[in-house]
Scaffold this active site. Structure first.
Site, PDB file in Angstrom:
ATOM      1  N   GLY A 243       0.774  -1.232   0.000  1.00 30.68           N
ATOM      2  CA  GLY A 243       0.000   0.000   0.000  1.00 30.68           C
ATOM      3  C   GLY A 243       0.802   1.277   0.000  1.00 30.68           C
ATOM      4  O   GLY A 243       0.253   2.365   0.142  1.00 30.68           O
TER       5      GLY A 243
ATOM      6  N   ASP B 173      11.300   5.715  -5.357  1.00 27.89           N
ATOM      7  CA  ASP B 173      10.599   4.457  -5.111  1.00 27.89           C
ATOM      8  C   ASP B 173      11.571   3.279  -5.060  1.00 27.89           C
ATOM      9  O   ASP B 173      11.327   2.227  -5.649  1.00 27.89           O
ATOM     10  CB  ASP B 173       9.525   4.212  -6.192  1.00 27.89           C
ATOM     11  CG  ASP B 173       8.670   2.989  -5.896  1.00 27.89           C
ATOM     12  OD1 ASP B 173       8.404   2.718  -4.713  1.00 27.89           O
ATOM     13  OD2 ASP B 173       8.286   2.273  -6.838  1.00 27.89           O
TER      14      ASP B 173
ATOM     15  N   TRP C 147      11.005  -7.793  -6.708  1.00 24.81           N
ATOM     16  CA  TRP C 147      10.359  -8.753  -5.796  1.00 24.81           C
ATOM     17  C   TRP C 147      11.064 -10.101  -5.745  1.00 24.81           C
ATOM     18  O   TRP C 147      11.118 -10.744  -4.717  1.00 24.81           O
ATOM     19  CB  TRP C 147       8.911  -9.005  -6.239  1.00 24.81           C
ATOM     20  CG  TRP C 147       8.072  -7.776  -6.300  1.00 24.81           C
ATOM     21  CD1 TRP C 147       7.408  -7.200  -5.258  1.00 24.81           C
ATOM     22  CD2 TRP C 147       7.795  -6.980  -7.448  1.00 24.81           C
ATOM     23  NE1 TRP C 147       6.732  -6.087  -5.698  1.00 24.81           N
ATOM     24  CE2 TRP C 147       6.948  -5.924  -7.028  1.00 24.81           C
ATOM     25  CE3 TRP C 147       8.167  -7.035  -8.783  1.00 24.81           C
ATOM     26  CZ2 TRP C 147       6.471  -4.956  -7.904  1.00 24.81           C
ATOM     27  CZ3 TRP C 147       7.699  -6.073  -9.651  1.00 24.81           C
ATOM     28  CH2 TRP C 147       6.871  -5.036  -9.219  1.00 24.81           C
TER      29      TRP C 147
END
Length: 565
Positions: free
Chosen positions: A198, A308, A395
């Site tokens: 989130g 980010d 990831w």
């Protein structure tokens, strides 16, 4: 058929099913604390990265460099989903548990592929529009007789591993405020530990521990501290409420010091000029007491992140011999392009080396990173920097082999343009404040990705295998001298762990892979499994990379492949 005969038939069938279920239940070996502590030597694959060190390494030698070319398909399974499939196969004895996108949990006989049961979580009321970067799930945890899954609408669900029946389920947060869960849970000392996604929606990140037997909340650690907490003064007034710091990748655990390690993601909004300060504990690794969630120490990879770059990448626990001194180390390949080795006893930096082109995090002083101010975007100011926000690695997890002392890193070679924009927080909407485009890294004009081996004792590259397509699959290393990973063009690839030579490629799979391979032994035979199922963040956020026809035309569709000799 008369009523008496019909009743007798059903009674006999009921007895048969009861006996079968009882035998099936007796075959299932409970996953105890002791088994989790010794998962590294288990014949199965008991947790997300096999053991508490997150090594992704298995001590199996049955499949080795000499015979890997004889690997054949043992069984396979096709799903209905055409989005990203990321979960590893979790195996206990001859039972496999694996998740699909949208929170379907499948239980198989691991050696034959017989489907034992299926659970499909009801997402009909979930706000999937606020889920970032595909509707993936990264797998399950096992404990006792139960299997645990986190869901996109923020439930943790416990099911009986033999029957598939729900034991309990507990919702951590509402699903319409930007929170979601894609993490594979980790069980430590009877607690199911999870984190939330989130960060792109201004959600305030946290790590949560639940009682494994009841689902009752034990503790919650917010990753963005309030003003009255340590680190709270690193945020402007009120900014902590929407500060990001998502925790959506599984942590590690050191039983020797009883310490939990968990990565923390990017701050919100992305544009750092709106939140001056270091913004603790975003883009960090937290060392926590697993009993109450208290912070023991932290290390921040990227202070006041505006690119980010996150900090959620897995933390692998390994011994390091660096410049004549031995450390109890923690290594991670960060999104910001640096490979970090940290002393896990106190959080001090041992070394950091670049494993991808990295320009925004410019270097280190007194063990702390510093950034290049000229690479910081602002409203009306566009910058160019490397890597892109997709990271030098994202990831998909690394693996560390204790035999070669190497970390095997799936790597992306991208840069980006980025420009600040105006933004205001509104619950459930993206909270970025930046526009961007992913571009090629000019140092690698013909490659979007690679696999590389890094010596954990030095931080130096040992070998490298370049790829015209992005390399978005996790790594698996074994005592057979092999490294396995899935390619975007649809193969499970076996590398020689010491040289990087490709020793075997599976026949063409139906889709590219972003899966995490795992291996286990059932009935005396070693198996290797991986999902094919292209998706994740690259097709959604990949900019020029996603527009490349070779990338754009990668087939989708979930397909599980299990190989053996």
């Amino acid at each position: 058929m008369n009523t008496t005969k019909r009743f007798g038939l059903w009674a006999a069938l009921g007895c048969l099913l009861a006996v079968s279920a009882a035998a099936s239940a007796s075959d299932y070996k409970p996953v105890t604390d002791a088994r989790l502590l010794h998962a590294a030597s288990d014949d199965g694959w008991l947790m997300y990265r096999r053991d508490y060190t997150s090594s992704g390494y298995a001590p199996f030698k049955q499949i080795d460099t000499a015979n890997v070319k004889r690997l054949k398909l043992a069984w396979d399974y096709t799903t209905e989903y055409h989005t990203g499939h990321e979960a590893p196969a979790i195996v206990n004895g001859d039972r496999m548990f694996i998740t699909t996108p949208k929170n379907e949990l499948l239980a198989f006989q691991a050696s034959t592929g017989k489907l034992l049961w299926k659970y499909k979580h009801d997402l009909s009321k979930a706000a999937l529009r606020t889920v970032c970067c595909d509707v993936v799930n990264r797998g399950v945890a096992l404990y006792g007789d139960d299997v645990y899954m986190a869901t996109l609408d923020n439930y943790v669900v416990a099911l009986n591993a033999v029957s598939g029946k729900v034991v309990w389920k507990h919702q951590l947060m509402r699903a319409d405020k930007g929170y979601a869960m894609t993490v594979a849970p980790l069980v430590v000392k009877g607690k199911v530990i999870v984190g939330v996604s989130g960060g792109e929606y201004g959600a305030r990140g946290f790590i949560q521990a639940l009682d494994a037997k009841t689902g009752k909340e034990v503790w919650r650690r917010y990753t963005v501290p309030a003003p009255n907490e340590p680190g709270g003064d690193t945020w402007p007034k009120g900014a902590y409420k929407t500060g990001g710091g998502a925790t959506w990748l599984t942590g590690s655990y050191d039983p020797a010091t009883d310490t939990l390690f968990w990565g923390v993601g990017n701050p919100g909004p992305w544009l750092a000029t709106l939140r001056p300060g270091k913004n603790l504990y975003t883009d960090s690794v937290l060392a926590l007491d697993p009993n109450d969630g208290k912070v023991k120490w932290y290390y921040q990879y990227t202070p006041n992140d505006t690119w980010d770059y996150d900090g959620t990448n897995e933390t692998v626990l390994t011994d390091i011999d660096y410049q004549g001194k031995t450390y109890k180390g923690l290594v991670t390949a960060s999104r910001n392009g640096w490979f970090y080795a940290i002393d896990r006893t106190d959080g001090k930096l041992i070394y950091a080396t670049k494993f991808a082109t990295a320009t925004s995090v410019a270097g280190f002083k007194d063990g702390q990173p510093y950034t290049d101010d000229s690479k910081r975007p602002a409203v009306g100011k566009e910058i160019y920097t490397c890597p892109s926000f997709l990271g030098g690695k994202n990831w998909w997890p690394i693996s560390v082999d204790p035999q070669t002392h190497a970390a095997y890193v799936p790597t992306l070679h991208t840069c980006m343009t980025m420009k600040g924009t105006t933004v205001a927080y509104k619950a459930g909407l993206p909270f970025l404040g930046e526009s961007f485009n992913v571009t090629r890294d000019k140092h690698f004009p013909n490659e979007w990705g690679s696999v590389q081996a890094i010596d954990v004792n030095t931080g130096k590259q040992v070998w490298r295998h370049g790829s015209k397509l992005p390399w978005n699959s996790g790594m698996l290393s074994t005592a057979g001298g092999l490294v396995f990973s899935g390619s975007a063009d649809g193969h499970l690839v076996a590398f020689d762990a010491r040289t990087g030579k490709v020793l075997w490629k599976s026949p063409q799979m139906t889709s590219g892979s972003i899966g995490v391979p795992s291996t286990w032994i059932s009935g005396g035979k070693q198996y290797v499994a991986i999902w094919a199922g292209w998706g994740g963040g690259t097709p959604i956020w990949g900019g020029d990379m996603a527009k490349d026809p070779a990338v754009r035309n990668i087939p989708t569709g979930g397909h599980l492949y299990v190989f053996t000799l």
